[in-house]
Design a protein around this motif. Structure first.
Motif, short mmCIF file in Angstrom:
data_model
loop_
_atom_site.label_atom_id
_atom_site.label_comp_id
_atom_site.label_asym_id
_atom_site.label_seq_id
_atom_site.Cartn_x
_atom_site.Cartn_y
_atom_site.Cartn_z
N TYR A 154 1.02 -15.63 16.12
CA TYR A 154 0.92 -15.19 14.73
C TYR A 154 -0.51 -15.37 14.25
O TYR A 154 -1.11 -16.44 14.42
N TYR A 155 -1.01 -14.33 13.61
CA TYR A 155 -2.39 -14.32 13.15
C TYR A 155 -2.45 -14.17 11.64
O TYR A 155 -1.78 -13.30 11.06
N CYS A 156 -3.26 -14.99 11.03
CA CYS A 156 -3.59 -14.84 9.62
C CYS A 156 -4.67 -13.77 9.52
O CYS A 156 -5.59 -13.72 10.36
N ALA A 157 -4.57 -12.92 8.50
CA ALA A 157 -5.51 -11.81 8.42
C ALA A 157 -5.93 -11.53 6.99
O ALA A 157 -5.19 -11.84 6.04
N ALA A 158 -7.10 -10.95 6.85
CA ALA A 158 -7.62 -10.58 5.54
C ALA A 158 -8.09 -9.13 5.56
O ALA A 158 -8.36 -8.57 6.62
N GLU A 159 -8.23 -8.57 4.38
CA GLU A 159 -8.64 -7.17 4.23
C GLU A 159 -7.62 -6.23 4.85
O GLU A 159 -7.83 -5.64 5.91
N CYS A 160 -6.52 -6.08 4.13
CA CYS A 160 -5.45 -5.20 4.59
C CYS A 160 -5.96 -3.76 4.67
O CYS A 160 -6.65 -3.29 3.78
N ARG A 161 -5.58 -3.08 5.68
CA ARG A 161 -5.89 -1.65 5.83
C ARG A 161 -4.62 -0.85 5.55
O ARG A 161 -3.53 -1.41 5.40
N VAL A 162 -4.75 0.45 5.49
CA VAL A 162 -3.62 1.31 5.17
C VAL A 162 -2.47 1.09 6.15
O VAL A 162 -1.30 1.06 5.78
N ASN A 163 -2.82 0.90 7.40
CA ASN A 163 -1.79 0.70 8.44
C ASN A 163 -1.58 -0.77 8.75
O ASN A 163 -1.43 -1.17 9.91
N GLY B 193 2.43 -5.82 12.14
CA GLY B 193 2.22 -6.44 10.84
C GLY B 193 3.51 -7.07 10.37
O GLY B 193 4.57 -6.46 10.47
N VAL B 194 3.45 -8.29 9.85
CA VAL B 194 4.64 -9.03 9.43
C VAL B 194 4.79 -9.00 7.92
O VAL B 194 5.85 -8.67 7.40
N ALA B 195 3.73 -9.35 7.22
CA ALA B 195 3.80 -9.42 5.76
C ALA B 195 2.40 -9.32 5.18
O ALA B 195 1.41 -9.65 5.86
N ALA B 196 2.33 -8.88 3.94
CA ALA B 196 1.05 -8.79 3.24
C ALA B 196 1.25 -9.17 1.79
O ALA B 196 2.33 -8.96 1.23
N ILE B 197 0.21 -9.72 1.18
CA ILE B 197 0.25 -10.08 -0.22
C ILE B 197 -1.02 -9.58 -0.88
O ILE B 197 -2.13 -9.87 -0.41
N ALA B 198 -0.84 -8.83 -1.94
CA ALA B 198 -1.99 -8.24 -2.63
C ALA B 198 -2.61 -9.24 -3.59
O ALA B 198 -2.06 -10.31 -3.84
N ALA C 163 -8.40 -10.79 -2.75
CA ALA C 163 -8.21 -10.11 -1.47
C ALA C 163 -6.75 -9.84 -1.17
O ALA C 163 -5.86 -10.56 -1.62
N CYS C 164 -6.51 -8.81 -0.41
CA CYS C 164 -5.20 -8.59 0.20
C CYS C 164 -5.19 -9.37 1.51
O CYS C 164 -6.08 -9.20 2.34
N MET C 165 -4.21 -10.24 1.69
CA MET C 165 -4.11 -11.07 2.88
C MET C 165 -2.78 -10.78 3.57
O MET C 165 -1.85 -10.25 2.95
N GLY C 166 -2.68 -11.17 4.83
CA GLY C 166 -1.42 -10.92 5.50
C GLY C 166 -1.29 -11.68 6.80
O GLY C 166 -2.15 -12.49 7.16
#
Length: 120
Positions: free
Chosen positions: A93-102, A47-52, A32-35
């Protein structure tokens, strides 16, 4: 059911460091892409950061060089190391999954309850 549980928030002085953790379940974490995204009162989600899935990372310009995102696939845990914190980093600050284009606008498919970071 996707569950994302953040921890590690709190109060810190400007210039200090803090590490956020996020325990994930019900999700194919390793592929998953997480962020992380944040939101301060009266402000837009950011959005702060994302990791593919391949480990490549992306950062918002506002945190580049100060924040580091990482993940441990064996532990299904996402991290955000925050250094040289500034008062303007104060936010939920929120942990998130399934990165979208934006994703830089905080657009993700799933997110947790959030953890407050206050920098003074």
């Amino acid at each position: 059911q996707v569950q994302l549980v953040e921890s590690g928030g709190g109060s810190v002085q400007a210039g200090g460091s803090q590490r956020l953790s996020c325990a994930a379940s019900g999700y194919t974490f390793s592929s998953a892409c997480m962020g992380w995204f944040r939101q301060a009162p009266g402000k837009e989600r950011e959005g702060v950061a994302a990791i593919a899935s391949d480990g490549s990372t992306s950062y918002a310009d506002s945190v580049k060089g100060r924040f580091t995102i990482s993940k441990d696939n064996a532990k299904n845990t996402l991290y955000l190391q925050m250094n040289s914190l500034k008062p303007e980093d104060t936010a939920m600050y929120y942990c998130a999954a399934e990165c979208r284009v934006n994703w830089v606008l905080g657009d993700f498919g799933y997110w947790g309850q959030g953890t407050q970071v206050t920098v003074s």
